[in-house]
Enzyme design. Structure first.
Site, PDB file in Angstrom:
ATOM      1  N   ASN A 282      -5.372   7.595   4.176  1.00  0.00           N
ATOM      2  CA  ASN A 282      -5.155   6.840   5.414  1.00  0.00           C
ATOM      3  C   ASN A 282      -3.706   6.953   5.841  1.00  0.00           C
ATOM      4  OD1 ASN A 282      -6.254   4.672   7.335  1.00  0.00           O
ATOM      5  ND2 ASN A 282      -4.340   3.732   6.589  1.00  0.00           N
ATOM      6  N   GLU A 283      -3.496   7.348   7.078  1.00  0.00           N
ATOM      7  CA  GLU A 283      -2.147   7.352   7.679  1.00  0.00           C
ATOM      8  C   GLU A 283      -1.084   7.887   6.733  1.00  0.00           C
ATOM      9  OE1 GLU A 283      -1.374   3.439   9.284  1.00  0.00           O
ATOM     10  OE2 GLU A 283      -2.493   3.861  11.088  1.00  0.00           O
TER      11      GLU A 283
ATOM     12  N   ARG B   3       0.838  -1.199   0.000  1.00  0.00           N
ATOM     13  CA  ARG B   3       0.000   0.000   0.000  1.00  0.00           C
ATOM     14  C   ARG B   3       0.872   1.248   0.000  1.00  0.00           C
ATOM     15  NH1 ARG B   3      -2.554   0.311   6.205  1.00  0.00           N
ATOM     16  NH2 ARG B   3      -0.586  -0.095   7.281  1.00  0.00           N
TER      17      ARG B   3
ATOM     18  N   TRP C 243       2.757  -6.203  13.664  1.00  0.00           N
ATOM     19  CA  TRP C 243       3.845  -5.515  12.952  1.00  0.00           C
ATOM     20  C   TRP C 243       5.028  -5.116  13.820  1.00  0.00           C
ATOM     21  CZ3 TRP C 243       3.960  -1.040  15.553  1.00  0.00           C
ATOM     22  CH2 TRP C 243       2.751  -0.553  16.071  1.00  0.00           C
TER      23      TRP C 243
ATOM     24  N   GLU D 194      -8.182   4.514  15.242  1.00  0.00           N
ATOM     25  CA  GLU D 194      -7.831   3.105  15.379  1.00  0.00           C
ATOM     26  C   GLU D 194      -7.239   2.883  16.767  1.00  0.00           C
ATOM     27  OE1 GLU D 194      -5.278   1.809  12.189  1.00  0.00           O
ATOM     28  OE2 GLU D 194      -6.483   2.774  10.632  1.00  0.00           O
TER      29      GLU D 194
ATOM     30  N   GLU E  64      -2.247  -8.596   7.356  1.00  0.00           N
ATOM     31  CA  GLU E  64      -2.593  -8.322   8.756  1.00  0.00           C
ATOM     32  C   GLU E  64      -3.353  -9.459   9.420  1.00  0.00           C
ATOM     33  OE1 GLU E  64      -4.496  -4.502   8.751  1.00  0.00           O
ATOM     34  OE2 GLU E  64      -2.600  -3.424   8.464  1.00  0.00           O
ATOM     35  N   GLN E  65      -3.183 -10.659   8.942  1.00  0.00           N
ATOM     36  CA  GLN E  65      -3.983 -11.770   9.476  1.00  0.00           C
ATOM     37  C   GLN E  65      -3.704 -12.067  10.933  1.00  0.00           C
ATOM     38  OE1 GLN E  65      -2.556 -15.863   7.849  1.00  0.00           O
ATOM     39  NE2 GLN E  65      -2.242 -14.400   6.216  1.00  0.00           N
ATOM     40  N   MET E  66      -2.562 -11.607  11.449  1.00  0.00           N
ATOM     41  CA  MET E  66      -2.275 -11.836  12.870  1.00  0.00           C
ATOM     42  C   MET E  66      -2.620 -10.598  13.708  1.00  0.00           C
ATOM     43  SD  MET E  66      -1.327 -14.971  13.103  1.00  0.00           S
ATOM     44  CE  MET E  66      -0.471 -15.190  14.686  1.00  0.00           C
TER      45      MET E  66
END
Lengths: 662, 662, 662
Positions: free
Chosen positions: C141-142, C103, C322, C314, C362-364
């Site tokens: 975003n960010e 991204r 991360w 958030e 980001e699955q974790m």
């Protein structure tokens, strides 16, 4: 024993120049370096020369009796010139162009840049070669600063292929010399050869060594291009270059051959903080004085590169801006450093810089003046030095020129060799071993015994010393062996001596190669120790530990008698004596190293003292200088000497000067 | 139980070749690997083949009764070939070309290079395929050495797109499988897909995993290209490749499927010093012997990759040149390592290299001969091994071939999975967790109990063991589950088992996914601990600490009875048993790990011993081998065994061999 | 004091959407952010817009009374768009393109990308600008995530030259301002200027600072491009951006000027583990709660950037994926963090994310729902917050809107300045000094005294505070000086204040420059201390140690009386008071820093408490909030306050709420 300063009149309004000159005189300065970064002011646009400001500045300095060292402006070519010759830029080992925006944006091998260098130096030499203010010239500035010796641009590849062809003649000669049969690295022509970067794993070490030698030779040629012009248009002026600390990427002896004086730029605090060579405890203990052997080591090294003539072109006057941390020097440190340089034969100590610049990259780098034009601390210490020199001359009833003529020769000679340094840096075999570290620790151990040291090139005559040390002379050829065999004093060879041929091979008779003609030992196996690993060692010459490097020696005396002075716990020899030669096969701890050199010096008839921590001594003929780099006050006297200056109790940064009475 | 050596006749004058062969025989060597780096000598110019020197060398070796393993010369294509096919070069992840000048300068995916490989291997196989000296072939050399599996050149991108298309069929399948809706990573065609390097932040983990799988498959295809040629022109010869230590970048099981024997190159000291897997205290304690499980682990792993047939192609004979530090082995270490290999089923142990080369990159790498042609220490140890083998055969009244036929099967099976290793290396979730480290510590803990281990592939049959351990099997599919359910012994699943699908997703039923069919636990949350953080754990199976990885488990027994054997201070389960299956949800300290495996082995009916530090044991059927890697002498005896060789008191590097009496 | 969540309906089957909305309501959520990464779903192919899924999702949310924050999808342009405009990609400082595959693959300066942004934002704003579900917009975003502010692509060079031309008008102005006479860096036109990367050594610091300012302005312009469209088509909706922790690469005040609300993304555990600002002992002590001042500091900073309006967009709900290590939060930590935000004036706390994604990068990363759709721990804590808020409102007999209207203004103001941060990061002069670290330690020291803090911009009015602290305001111009002189409370200037002009020069009157109008001190020399070096300091205001930064001050009171409150062992001033102004010339240890601020606060008439370790307090008007981040239970009461919620004994993660009784 004179003072100088580095000065940038182009940074300041002309209205200030007279005051600058007056203030310089006020604190005893005689020499002023100018010009080396001023190309964009000398030639603001292609071919449009503007000499007026420099004419005027030289006039002011001359009027005030100041002698100018004029720098050629080649370390900082202007942007327009770079845009004309983009091929002049260096590339880093990843292949990225190293562009404009700071300094040293060129590769030595660039023929297009050399043409421009020829042009600007000729113009400058023609204009100022006979100028009465000009006492000497400095070529360029700090060759190699910011890691600029090795470059991987097209110009470098072209130069390398030419260099190889000249050296080897035919490609089959090269293939044989390099051992290119290994890993099918054989070439069919010189045009197939690439630079040794971006290979899948390490390139052939001789490929790397020859590239280093080639790059070093490019520096020599680049410097010679300048000196030939200067000799032509400015005869009788001294030619100087300013070298750097712990910098070994080119052969300084070779560059020095085309110059009259070697100078170097000494930043004791910056280097202490920056260099891995120093342990953390040293970094803390000497944070405000620098390490006691930092200056001395380089003075002795560069005096050799200058064939006896030494200047300090840049002396740290306060905090610098480029080390990881930049503390202020202790009170008296600037004076201490200046006298240390004089004690090693420096003719001039020049401070960097006159006035701290309030702008650009070095704005946090101190000068003799602060940015507001007031004296900084160092100015007062420089003035003190001027008065010290006068006092000393008066006490000795000598002129300052007589003082400067005192001999600077030392008692012990250490052979420092750039080629050996490259050789072992390319294949250290253990991360715990570095040529420079080991050499420096040898130097330190000898100096802590109160001895005065000369560093000498491997090509030099060794006569006239009682004791000669080769800490790690990689390649000893037949010619050098003859000189060593003819030497009448004691010789000590350190580990790795004689371990490589000039083609980066292990000698046919194994290490230490030609040294075997003097000491009958064979390195059967190298046992390169991990960090923090030690092996015990003991014998008639002491007790201690092997660290970092260990050779398993076989000592086989043939006809000549042999003595094993140190050995390991399991009895293998570590230090072997044969007639007047010694081979030490391991790096040992600092304490044992000092013991070994003490014994060797005694055997050589030299008197040694184990000096207190932080205290160092240097002799110039009958005159002895004593310095305290430590935090503690020490009572220092010398029997057979009378004190000329200073007190017996030396506090931090104090010094005393003595004269032999007998 | 035979010896071999790696030999480079092209490095030495022909006049020496006969003596070389004689000396090899003298110390008991039977196998000689030659040729793998010799392309520039076999084809000095494009199409100009020169077989004469190899013909002659093979003749000499054959005359002396030596059997040749002939290496295809593809790891080192000559410069002219690279210049013809610049597209064959790999690129690193920054996009820089990895050029000529060392070795392995090609990417496996290059079609232009594969054409050249086809050509040279065909020529070589045609000439030597039926040569009486040629006993076996080695394909290329050390696939992946110097980090050469992943490459980011155009050839790799093309291959990746083809590979993806074959796997997924349509781009929408890929988008779904990869979850590309995340961050708008959806593609409209396979031609839009790039390699997963130089992205702004990490690429999709399945993007990276599929690229790793693709690159692994390129190695398989590259190797198969060679084996198909060799099978055709050289039938009945064994085909071998030599793998490396701690190297997991391709699937060795798959490459092994096309070969007859797996071999590997064992450098116990270099890897100890180099690898993060070892703690500093281990690096110091075992600096001269290597870690006690280094050889054993790889022997067991590669025996699996070789479908039961194992060689050591390169055995460290002395100091090497490539680790951060390179000390010498302890006396006896070379013999120790050789016997360790035999005890795990190695047919041949071949030393690298015959004679230390005095030139090029590896000149500081020891051989059986020194550079001057004299025997180095290792030669005497190799000779000792030859005599050991004879003695053992004599005592057992067996031929050496009978000895080699002793079973090598172990008592405990550990599942090692390359795909799981890639999966967890791509997203470790904690810097303190690595698949290899955790696997190795499990292996070590079991081996310290005196058990003999087999490492098995996840595709293998698990029958015939009492105890099966899956330290971290990321993906367990339905087919594998059936095999696990059919297994009759005890199964222990380590943390992260079953935590991913083959598409790199968290299973719908959460981790441990399919394992839930055996143990009713759910990983509610992963608590990836910072380094040096510990959680207490205790229960009926021991007491200790959780480190590096902690899963918050929910244990919900459905129909089947369940037992919590270990839990945290706040009562959450850590080790859960259900029927014959166990799920361990955390990495625990070494001591507790040993306790757990001891209990598990006892439950499985296996006899265990807590061996002293440094001592290891391995059985081949009734024959037991005991080794001492530690510094202390230990008294080692085994009840029910009689000693065949060695003494009860094992000093450093000693070994003893026993036979079961009942 | 409302709750929200970040939601990705496009990741889940439509069949689930209604249940999602119901569950959100169930735990008290009112706000839902959607859309910001969905470009590939909104426009699957060039020009083919698909709004249907978003229409449907908004409808479902609206039906359930949820308010939508709609994100513009510009952080993740699809692959086809990148292929159309390859010039939109950023380059890293080595010149490598930062490509597609994750991204933020664009540079803010790209005009081609801005055209696409204009197009998609316009389309989206036209469609949803007046949609009843849409409560607010989030731009992109960010900004800057993954180090994306500084880019070295062609687009950036073009933008930089334009920016410089606008700022300086003529090249000679620039040369003068930059001090380009130094090292011949003078330019003849703006077209000669390059970006400050890949220079041989560091570029001119003003070159780097102006580039940073330019890049920051590109972000401002990029954001403004979006806000202007949104204002036009979606009037009356709040415009928001979500900033990040410890991120300073652009001027957030300037971006905030074009928005209505500042929000930020708070990950207390990830940042604790990741940031060098925290010591190892803090990383261990607070591993499950985050550092006690992490949230508070950023709430106060971003409330200033939002001109008083603050959201948390958030909020970490569990382990993230991360950081170097990713442990689980302590029980109660999510509630603690939420209330900390409310106590600093946050209107909404929105959790990231609704449901953990089982696929992609980001699955974790935890969510309020697990991947299997069940509630994760954080969902229950969020629900507890909803009930807390109701209880509090009930006890105070206020509506939630009234609660939200409580004042959030603090007692002490700290000036945070992005330009100063860039200035000192470019030339830290000591690796041990960083603007952010020093600022954060000042903030912490004040907050540990129980004081409520406002962070203010250097452009803000300072009125209304008793105490103003400028920890390190690099540049103080005449206009700012007037505001400071007009301020009636106490002002403390930290080290390096006033030490640079806006052109990155040392002021003519030396540091602290304009501050000298308030305190007559001169920084004679900077003594930038190595790590682990200390200087003693003592005086009427305390005793302690100087660390990291030390200025040698000369205090020369002119007309006004002056007091030296702290000095070094050798008597040089460290803390100097003159009227109501204080200059502190050194960084001091945490304990002394707390002492200094305690004295200063007392002098200012503020009441202070030395809070126990881990306890923090924040006031909103008469309401006081107390929090425990530590591991130990503490008895906490306040005289003059009555308790509304919680108990006196605060365990880890407990909080209590109080009301002033008088």
């Amino acid at each position: 024993m004179k003072l100088g300063v580095c000065y940038y009149p182009e940074h300041w309004p002309k209205a200030r120049w007279v005051q600058d000159a007056q203030q310089m005189r006020e604190i005893g300065i005689e020499y002023v370096r100018v010009g080396e970064f001023s190309w964009s002011r000398l030639e603001p646009a292609p071919g449009e020369l503007d000499w007026s400001w420099l004419d005027e500045s030289l006039a002011v300095l001359h009027q005030h009796g100041l002698k100018v060292v004029l720098g050629t402006p080649t370390p900082t070519p202007p942007k327009w010139l770079v845009d004309q010759h983009p091929d002049m830029l260096a590339k880093d080992e990843n292949g990225n162009v190293r562009g404009f925006g700071s300094r040293r944006h060129y590769t030595f091998a660039s023929t297009s840049y050399r043409t421009e260098v020829d042009r600007i130096v000729t113009l400058m030499a023609q204009r100022y070669g006979e100028h009465p203010a000009v006492y000497a010239w400095q070529t360029d500035n700090e060759y190699g600063c910011h890691d600029t010796i090795l470059s991987y641009a097209d110009a470098d590849l072209i130069a390398f292929r030419i260099w190889l062809k000249e050296k080897y003649g035919s490609i089959s000669e090269l293939n044989t010399a390099w051992g290119n049969v290994f890993w099918s690295m054989e070439y069919r022509s010189f045009d197939e050869i690439e630079l040794p970067n971006l290979t899948v794993t390490e390139a052939n070490p001789i490929h790397r060594l020859d590239f280093q030698r080639c790059c070093s030779d490019q520096v020599v040629a680049y410097n010679k291009l300048q000196t030939e012009i200067l000799r032509k248009f400015s005869p009788d002026r001294d030619l100087i270059h300013n070298y750097m600390g712990f910098f070994t990427a080119f052969d300084h002896y070779k560059v020095g051959n085309d110059l009259d004086i070697a100078s170097w730029d000494t930043y004791p605090l910056g280097f202490l903080d920056q260099e891995d060579i120093y342990r953390d405890d040293e970094k803390q203990r000497y944070m405000r004085t620098g390490h006691p052997d930092f200056g001395a080591f380089h003075h002795d090294l560069y005096r050799a590169c200058g064939k006896g003539r030494l200047w300090i072109m840049e002396q740290q006057p306060g905090p610098v801006n480029w080390a990881p941390h930049n503390p202020a020097p202790a009170n008296g440190a600037v004076r201490l450093w200046t006298w240390e340089a004089f004690s090693h034969g420096a003719e001039v100590v020049s401070y960097f810089r006159w006035r701290q610049a309030p702008f650009a990259q070095e704005q946090m780098h101190a000068g003799l003046l602060r940015t507001d034009g007031e004296y900084a601390e160092a100015a007062f210490e420089a003035k003190q030095v001027s008065s010290d020199v006068e006092q000393l001359a008066h006490q000795l009833d000598l002129s300052v020129d007589d003082l400067m003529a005192l001999p600077s020769k030392g008692q012990v000679a250490l052979v420092f060799d750039y080629d050996s340094c490259w050789t072992f840096d390319i294949q250290p075999q253990s991360n715990a071993y570095r040529y420079m570290s080991w050499f420096y620790r040898c130097y330190e151990a000898i100096r802590k015994l109160g001895l005065s040291i000369d560093i000498v090139s491997p090509q030099s005559e060794f006569e006239g010393y009682e004791m000669l040390v080769l800490p790690a002379q990689a390649n000893i050829d037949q010619e050098m062996l003859l000189r060593l065999q003819a030497f009448e004093g004691r010789i000590l060879f350190g580990p790795r001596s004689g371990s490589k041929t000039s083609d980066y091979r292990i000698p046919d008779n194994l290490a230490p190669g030609k040294v075997q003609a003097l000491v009958d030992v064979v390195v059967e196996r190298v046992d390169a120790l991990p960090k923090h690993t030690q092996l015990n060692v003991y014998g008639s010459w002491g007790r201690g530990a092997i660290q970092n490097w260990h050779e398993q020696l076989k000592a086989e005396p043939k006809e000549r008698p042999q003595e094993v002075l140190l050995k390991t716990d399991n009895g293998t020899p570590v230090l072997v004596k044969q007639l007047n030669s010694y081979y030490l096969g391991s790096c040992v701890d600092d304490g044992l190293l000092e013991q070994i050199f003490s014994r060797l010096a005694q055997s050589s008839g030299l008197t040694t003292n184990f000096l207190p921590e932080g205290i160092r001594v240097r002799d110039r003929g009958p005159i002895r200088f004593a310095f305290n780099y430590g935090n503690e006050t020490r009572e220092i006297t010398f029997s057979g000497y009378e004190k000329l200056l200073g007190s017996n109790a030396l506090g931090q940064c104090d010094l005393s000067i003595w004269r032999a009475t007998s």
